[in-house]
Design an enzyme around this catalytic site. Sequence first.
Site, short mmCIF file in Angstrom:
data_model
loop_
_atom_site.label_atom_id
_atom_site.label_comp_id
_atom_site.label_asym_id
_atom_site.label_seq_id
_atom_site.Cartn_x
_atom_site.Cartn_y
_atom_site.Cartn_z
N THR A 167 39.61 49.90 30.40
CA THR A 167 39.98 49.55 29.03
C THR A 167 39.07 50.34 28.10
OG1 THR A 167 40.82 47.38 29.58
CG2 THR A 167 39.88 47.62 27.38
N ARG A 195 52.86 39.53 29.75
CA ARG A 195 51.51 38.99 29.53
C ARG A 195 50.82 39.75 28.38
NH1 ARG A 195 46.02 41.31 29.72
NH2 ARG A 195 44.59 39.68 30.33
N VAL A 196 50.28 38.99 27.45
CA VAL A 196 49.51 39.59 26.36
C VAL A 196 48.06 39.15 26.52
CG1 VAL A 196 49.17 39.65 23.86
CG2 VAL A 196 51.49 39.70 24.82
N GLY A 197 47.16 40.11 26.51
CA GLY A 197 45.75 39.80 26.71
C GLY A 197 45.00 39.66 25.40
N ASP A 198 43.69 39.82 25.48
CA ASP A 198 42.83 39.66 24.31
C ASP A 198 42.97 40.80 23.31
OD1 ASP A 198 41.57 41.19 26.52
OD2 ASP A 198 40.01 41.55 25.05
N GLY A 219 36.91 43.25 29.46
CA GLY A 219 36.64 42.20 30.43
C GLY A 219 37.89 41.39 30.68
N HIS A 220 37.73 40.28 31.36
CA HIS A 220 38.86 39.44 31.70
C HIS A 220 39.43 38.83 30.41
CE1 HIS A 220 40.84 35.82 33.43
NE2 HIS A 220 41.30 36.78 34.19
C1 LIG Z 1 38.40 43.35 35.48
C2 LIG Z 1 38.14 43.79 34.07
C3 LIG Z 1 36.69 43.51 33.73
C4 LIG Z 1 38.44 45.27 33.92
C5 LIG Z 1 38.63 45.71 32.47
N1 LIG Z 1 39.83 45.08 31.94
C6 LIG Z 1 40.01 44.76 30.65
O1 LIG Z 1 39.18 44.94 29.81
C7 LIG Z 1 41.36 44.14 30.35
C8 LIG Z 1 41.64 43.60 28.99
N2 LIG Z 1 40.54 42.96 28.35
C9 LIG Z 1 42.78 42.60 29.16
O2 LIG Z 1 42.51 41.48 29.62
O3 LIG Z 1 43.92 42.95 28.90
C10 LIG Z 1 38.79 47.23 32.41
O4 LIG Z 1 39.91 47.72 32.19
O5 LIG Z 1 37.78 47.91 32.58
#
Ligand SMILES: CC(C)C[C@H](NC(=O)C[C@H](N)C(=O)O)C(=O)O
Length: 310
Positions: A167, A195-198, A219-220
């Site tokens: 990300t 699915r919509v994330g943060d 992040g998650h």
């Molecule tokens: C496993 C995670 C820490 C990997 C991290 N993902 C995101 O940041 C996903 C984004 N925040 C969402 O939830 O849509 C990445 O891509 O490096």
Amino acid sequence: MLPVVVVHGGAGHVPKEIAELSTIGVKEATRTGYAILQKGGSAMDAVVEAVALMENNPRFNAGRGSVLNVKGEVEMDAMVMDGRTLDSGAVSAVRRIANPVQLARLVMEKTKHLCLTAEGASKFARSMGVPEVPEESLITDYAKMRWKKNLEPDANPVECQMGKMGTVGAVAVDKDGNIACATSTGGMINKMEGRVGDTPCVGCGGYADNNIGAVSPTGHGEAIMKVTLSRLILFHMEQGKTPEEASDLALTYMKERVDGLGGAVVVDPKGTWAAQFSSLQMSWAAAQQGELHFGLYHGEHFVEPVQENI
Ligand SMILES: CC(C)C[C@H](NC(=O)C[C@H](N)C(=O)O)C(=O)O
């Protein structure tokens, strides 16, 4: 201390060789953003250009190189926010767009809304003359391999999620003291369709306010949303904490309260910046006063002249 730009390239973890390509990518994006700021460009121009460059880089989980949803398709989220006015723009679950961050900026500038989703976002893109790209052009062999691996019956979901980082996000303060943030992602591997994330949610996947500072996290996403991570970091800064202290407090809270890992890049109006993470690694880079700072693992902080390799 101004101008300054800070960039991240994700908080998941991958082997060292691959992760180093992320470091190269965040350094390149940071130099690009910084060059814009040095020429007197706005913080908004700097963060959008930096993020668009990483969307074009297949190494990152954004634009080309995005992770795939459970059906093997690319659905992307992106947002920008302008700290002068608190205007923001976002797109969620958007398909067949090379640079979702630029579309998010158009949502901010050309509509009276903050977020457009899925088909509506595509229609808006068409009306703005943003070209549709073939889905295949966004899908890399690596993303396909991770997707397939995740579908295997003995796949360890945690392991698989963390095995792809990328990300992307950026925060900047320009020489006039204006602050902006931008974030873009393909989301979480094998996410449900729709699915919509943060990332497109104000206060979760980013926030910028000239009076306080700016944040772009990774992040998650579900954990980030539960604690409204970006606004939580800025809340701690409003209470007098430095960007570094505020990020650590909020990331620790996210870990302890909802068992979520991640990281963030942060600036305040004076140009004090931080790149903190609770995950194993996060590729990050920052440019300020002619110096390029960068790192990947905890405790790493390299510095070189920003001009190098140009
Ligand atoms: C496993 C995670 C820490 C990997 C991290 N993902 C995101 O940041 C996903 C984004 N925040 C969402 O939830 O849509 C990445 O891509 O490096």
